[in-house]
Design a protein around this motif. Structure first.
Motif, short mmCIF file in Angstrom:
data_model
loop_
_atom_site.label_atom_id
_atom_site.label_comp_id
_atom_site.label_asym_id
_atom_site.label_seq_id
_atom_site.Cartn_x
_atom_site.Cartn_y
_atom_site.Cartn_z
N LYS A 153 0.84 -1.20 0.00
CA LYS A 153 0.00 0.00 0.00
C LYS A 153 0.87 1.25 0.00
O LYS A 153 0.60 2.22 -0.73
CB LYS A 153 -0.92 -0.02 1.22
CG LYS A 153 -1.96 1.05 1.24
CD LYS A 153 -2.91 0.86 2.40
CE LYS A 153 -4.01 1.90 2.35
NZ LYS A 153 -4.99 1.69 3.40
N GLN A 154 1.94 1.25 0.79
CA GLN A 154 2.84 2.40 0.85
C GLN A 154 3.56 2.61 -0.48
O GLN A 154 3.69 3.76 -0.96
CB GLN A 154 3.88 2.22 1.97
CG GLN A 154 3.30 2.31 3.35
CD GLN A 154 4.32 1.93 4.42
OE1 GLN A 154 5.29 1.23 4.17
NE2 GLN A 154 4.05 2.39 5.65
N ILE A 155 4.01 1.54 -1.10
CA ILE A 155 4.72 1.63 -2.38
C ILE A 155 3.81 2.24 -3.45
O ILE A 155 4.22 3.15 -4.18
CB ILE A 155 5.22 0.24 -2.83
CG1 ILE A 155 6.37 -0.24 -1.94
CG2 ILE A 155 5.65 0.24 -4.29
CD1 ILE A 155 6.76 -1.68 -2.17
N PHE A 156 2.58 1.76 -3.53
CA PHE A 156 1.65 2.28 -4.53
C PHE A 156 1.27 3.73 -4.22
O PHE A 156 1.12 4.56 -5.12
CB PHE A 156 0.42 1.40 -4.66
CG PHE A 156 0.64 0.24 -5.58
CD1 PHE A 156 0.58 0.40 -6.97
CD2 PHE A 156 0.93 -1.01 -5.08
CE1 PHE A 156 0.80 -0.66 -7.82
CE2 PHE A 156 1.17 -2.08 -5.93
CZ PHE A 156 1.10 -1.90 -7.31
N SER A 157 1.14 4.06 -2.94
CA SER A 157 0.82 5.43 -2.56
C SER A 157 1.91 6.39 -3.02
O SER A 157 1.63 7.45 -3.58
CB SER A 157 0.64 5.51 -1.04
OG SER A 157 0.38 6.82 -0.65
N VAL A 158 3.16 6.03 -2.80
CA VAL A 158 4.29 6.85 -3.24
C VAL A 158 4.30 6.95 -4.76
O VAL A 158 4.50 8.03 -5.33
CB VAL A 158 5.63 6.29 -2.71
CG1 VAL A 158 6.82 6.96 -3.40
CG2 VAL A 158 5.71 6.46 -1.20
#
Length: 128
Positions: free
Chosen positions: A14-19
């Motif tokens: 989720k963090q990777i896609f958010s960035v």
């Protein structure tokens, strides 16, 4: 590059896609987007994305599968895949922006054309 079949930690994913999404949204010009995407994606990946959008545009304009296949050098299966997804919000947002850009371009051309037309020269009265 192949994607691993091993599951990534869902929080990290989720963090990777958010960035990733935030980075794309922060880009301001087509040149910036081109620079980033050509570095992040292979030429094949970038071409595939561009062709999928072009397929959607052609489908929306009523072009036949055969015409799209021959023009874009894509398979009927790819066209069918896009046709199934063309109603999805992402495709619709992209197509709406393309339609707006086309509309603006058409009106800009018309307005510019009005100013380019030659106007008859009217003789001026000379006064002393």
């Amino acid at each position: 590059m192949q994607v691993s079949s091993r599951q990534l930690n869902s929080v990290l994913e989720k963090q990777i896609f958010s960035v990733f999404y935030q980075t794309l949204s922060d880009l301001r010009t087509p040149e910036e987007i081109k620079t980033v995407l050509t570095d992040l994606l292979t030429e094949t990946e970038l071409t595939a994305l561009a062709k999928r959008l072009a397929i959607a545009m052609f489908l929306e304009k009523g072009r036949s599968y055969e015409n799209i296949r021959d023009t874009l050098k894509v398979s009927s299966a790819t066209i069918a895949s896009v046709a199934e997804q063309i109603g999805n919000p992402g495709f619709q947002m992209a197509l709406e922006r393309i339609r707006a850009e086309e509309w603006a371009g058409q009106w800009a051309g018309r307005i510019t054309g009005l100013f380019r037309r030659e106007r008859p020269i009217r003789p001026r009265l000379l006064t002393k």
